[in-house]
Design a protein around this motif. Structure first.
Motif, mmCIF file in Angstrom:
data_model
loop_
_atom_site.group_PDB
_atom_site.id
_atom_site.type_symbol
_atom_site.label_atom_id
_atom_site.label_comp_id
_atom_site.label_asym_id
_atom_site.label_seq_id
_atom_site.Cartn_x
_atom_site.Cartn_y
_atom_site.Cartn_z
ATOM 1 N N SER A 188 16.076 22.766 -38.070
ATOM 2 C CA SER A 188 15.112 23.630 -37.126
ATOM 3 C C SER A 188 13.874 23.114 -37.780
ATOM 4 C CB SER A 188 15.470 24.993 -37.253
ATOM 5 O OG SER A 188 16.780 25.107 -36.709
ATOM 6 N N GLN B 255 20.362 23.486 -33.847
ATOM 7 C CA GLN B 255 18.875 23.146 -34.109
ATOM 8 C C GLN B 255 17.905 23.763 -33.287
ATOM 9 O OE1 GLN B 255 17.993 18.965 -33.503
ATOM 10 N NE2 GLN B 255 16.458 18.863 -35.399
ATOM 11 N N MET B 256 17.367 24.346 -33.753
ATOM 12 C CA MET B 256 16.294 24.989 -32.821
ATOM 13 C C MET B 256 14.807 24.604 -32.984
ATOM 14 S SD MET B 256 15.945 29.466 -32.402
ATOM 15 C CE MET B 256 14.799 30.060 -30.970
ATOM 16 N N LEU C 83 11.847 34.515 -34.715
ATOM 17 C CA LEU C 83 12.104 33.001 -35.577
ATOM 18 C C LEU C 83 12.991 33.347 -36.749
ATOM 19 C CD1 LEU C 83 8.165 31.546 -35.568
ATOM 20 C CD2 LEU C 83 10.271 31.019 -34.005
ATOM 21 N N TYR D 131 16.666 33.714 -35.692
ATOM 22 C CA TYR D 131 17.503 32.649 -35.279
ATOM 23 C C TYR D 131 17.092 31.180 -35.989
ATOM 24 C CZ TYR D 131 18.922 35.280 -31.210
ATOM 25 O OH TYR D 131 19.568 36.364 -30.642
ATOM 26 N N MET D 132 16.217 31.238 -36.920
ATOM 27 C CA MET D 132 16.021 29.991 -37.607
ATOM 28 C C MET D 132 16.072 30.045 -39.095
ATOM 29 S SD MET D 132 12.609 28.656 -35.301
ATOM 30 C CE MET D 132 12.900 26.963 -35.812
ATOM 31 N N PRO E 110 13.348 27.178 -41.629
ATOM 32 C CA PRO E 110 13.067 26.040 -40.474
ATOM 33 C C PRO E 110 11.653 25.187 -41.357
ATOM 34 C CG PRO E 110 11.826 28.105 -39.829
ATOM 35 C CD PRO E 110 12.970 28.328 -41.043
#
Length: 449
Positions: free
Chosen positions: A41, A180-181, A196, A199-200, A203
Motif C-alpha cells: 500500500s 493493496q490501497m 489511513l 485500512y493501510m 503503507p
C-alpha cells in the motif's frame, strides 16, 4: 534520466504511452510506480499536475489479469469530471491491449437501475467512479467488489472536504484483507489519518517535494480592479491574451453564469462548468472543450480539482478564493508537462493582506495594468513603502546625488527598448507554442480515427 521502459511495463502499455508521446516519467511517477509494483500500500503526496493519474494507472494495468473477468481494481474520485478524466486515461491505455479490458465509469446523475441490470450479467475488471455511486452499487449487491485486489483513492483531501469519506469507508470495508490501497493527494489533512491507519498496514509514504508551490513555468500577473468595470476588465484580459485555451475562475455559480453570459455577448466562444449544469449538459460541454470548440471556459473551484484539459495556456482568477489551496490548484491548471503558462489574478483594494499571504508561499507576482488595449508592466503595489524605506536608509547627501543623477539621463529609454524586445520574443514563443499544440492535437485525432 529514466524512461518508461525501465519499469518493465507490458508492451501494449508502452505502445499506449508512445501514442500520446509520453517517454519519460515525471518525478512522482519515477518514485511511485516501482513502489506500487511491489504490491504494498502506498500514500503518494505531490502537487497538482505532477502526473499522479498515470503513476497509479500504469502499474495497475501492468499487474491486471486481462483474461479474468472479475472486479480487480476500484478507483474513486471526488468529482464526475475527475472520474471521467481517469476513465479516459485508462481507456487510452486499454485500447492497445491484445485482450479486451472491460471498464466502467460509475458517477452520480447517470441511470443507476440500468447499471445494476448490466452488472448482474457482467462485472467490469476496472471500476472507476464517484464514491456515492460506487457505494450504492455495492449496497444493491450488484457490484462484486470483494474480488478486488487494488483500491485507489484519488484526490483524498478533496474527498474529505466534500464529505465522501464515509462512503469511502463503506467501500473499503467490502475488500479482502490483503488489499493493496493507494491514496493520492496534494495534501494529507490530519482528519484523514485515522482512515489511513484503519485500512493501510504500514503503507509506504512518499512525499514528492517541490521547489515552489506552483510550477516554475507559470508566470503570475497581478492586476488591480480599482476604478474599473470588472466584467469589462475580464473581457479585455480574455481578448488581449489570445489564449490557446483559457480557464476563467469565479467563486460562485452565480458569478460563473454572469461572466459567461457577458463574454458570450461580446462575441467570445465561451463554455461554463459549474454545479448548475445537468449531468448530460456537463458531459456534452466537457466533450466540446476537449474538441477545442471553445477558447474560454468559465468555472467554479470544483473545476480546479476535477478538470484536466490539455493545452490550457492561461488561467484568469476573476477574484481571490477564500482558501489559498484553491488558488494553487487554479493556477496549476496551466504550465503543465513543462509548457509555459500565464496566470492572471484580479484583486481589489483592501486585499493586500491576501496577496501578501500568497507571496509568503513563494509565489512571485508581476504587476500589470491595461494601457492602450494591452497589458503592460504596472506599478508595484508596495512602491510607496519601499520608497520610504529607501529614503530612510540613505544619508541626506546620497539622496541629493541620486536626484542629480536622475536629471542627467533621459528617463527609461533603455527599459522601453528592452521591454519591446522581450515582448516581441514572448509573442513569437506564444504563437509557435499554440501552433505546435494545434498540430499535435490534430495528429492525435488522426491517429485515433
Amino acid at each position: 534520466m529514466s524512461t518508461f521502459k525501465d519499469f518493465k511495463l507490458k508492451p501494449y502499455i508502452l505502445q499506449a504511452l508512445a501514442a500520446i508521446h509520453f517517454y519519460q516519467p515525471t518525478p512522482v511517477q519515477e518514485k511511485i510506480i516501482p513502489l506500487i509494483a511491489t504490491g504494498k500500500s502506498v500514500v503518494g503526496q505531490s502537487q497538482t499536475g505532477s502526473g499522479k493519474t498515470h503513476a497509479f494507472l500504469l502499474p495497475i494495468f501492468n499487474q491486471l489479469r486481462e483474461k479474468d473477468h472479475e472486479v480487480q481494481v476500484v478507483i474513486t474520485a471526488p468529482s464526475r469530471e475527475l472520474a471521467e478524466q481517469i476513465y479516459q486515461a485508462a481507456e487510452q491505455i486499454a485500447q492497445f491491449s491484445p485482450d479486451p479490458i472491460h471498464m466502467q465509469n460509475y458517477v452520480g446523475g447517470t441511470d443507476k437501475q440500468r447499471q445494476i441490470e448490466k452488472l448482474h450479467h457482467h462485472q467490469p475488471q476496472i471500476v472507476i467512479g464517484t464514491p456515492g455511486r460506487i457505494r450504492d452499487l455495492i449496497a444493491n449487491q450488484a457490484l462484486k467488489s470483494f474480488t478486488a485486489k487494488t483500491f485507489v483513492v484519488d484526490e483524498a483531501d478533496m474527498t474529505l472536504d466534500m464529505g465522501f469519506l464515509n462512503d469511502i469507508d463503506k467501500i473499503a470495508a467490502t475488500f479482502p484483507a490483503d488489499l493493496q490501497m493507494l491514496v493520492f493527494s496534494a495534501t494529507i489533512p490530519q482528519k484523514l489519518e485515522p482512515f489511513l491507519r484503519k485500512y493501510m498496514n504500514a503503507p509506504l509514504i512518499e512525499e514528492i517535494p517541490t521547489a515552489t508551490v506552483i510550477s516554475p513555468t507559470i508566470s503570475n500577473w497581478l492586476v488591480s480592479t480599482q476604478g474599473k468595470d470588472k466584467n469589462q476588465l475580464i473581457y479585455q484580459l480574455a481578448k488581449s491574451c489570445n489564449p490557446y485555451l483559457a480557464l476563467i475562475f469565479a467563486n460562485t455559480k452565480k458569478r460563473v453564469d454572469e461572466i459567461a453570459t457577458y463574454l458570450g455577448q461580446q462575441g467570445l466562444k465561451v463554455a461554463k462548468i459549474s454545479g448548475s449544469l445537468s449531468p448530460r449538459d456537463r458531459k456534452k460541454t466537457m466533450r466540446q472543450i476537449q474538441n477545442l470548440d471553445f477558447q474560454y471556459v468559465v468555472a467554479t473551484d470544483l473545476a480546479a480539482r476535477g478538470i484536466d484539459i490539455a493545452g490550457i495556456s492561461h488561467v484568469i482568477n476573476t477574484e481571490l478564493p477564500a482558501d489559498q489551496e484553491f488558488f494553487i490548484h487554479r493556477v496549476g491548471r496551466t504550465g503543465r508537462n513543462g509548457l509555459s503558462g500565464i496566470a492572471i489574478t484580479l484583486y481589489e483594494p483592501g486585499q493586500e493582506k491576501e496577496i501578501s499571504e500568497l507571496e509568503k508561499l513563494g509565489i512571485k507576482f508581476a504587476p500589470k495594468q491595461f494601457k492602450n488595449g494591452e497589458l503592460v508592466t504596472g506599478y508595484d503595489r508596495n512602491r510607496r513603502a519601499k520608497r520610504e524605506k529607501t529614503k530612510q536608509a540613505l544619508e541626506p547627501t546620497m539622496v541629493g546625488l541620486v536626484k542629480k543623477q536622475k536629471k542627467q539621463h533621459k528617463p527609461g529609454y533603455k527599459k522601453r527598448i528592452r521591454a519591446a524586445i522581450q515582448k516581441d520574443e514572448r509573442q513569437k514563443r506564444r504563437i509557435k507554442q499554440r501552433e505546435d499544440m494545434r498540430q499535435q492535437r490534430q495528429k492525435n485525432r488522426e491517429d485515433h480515427r
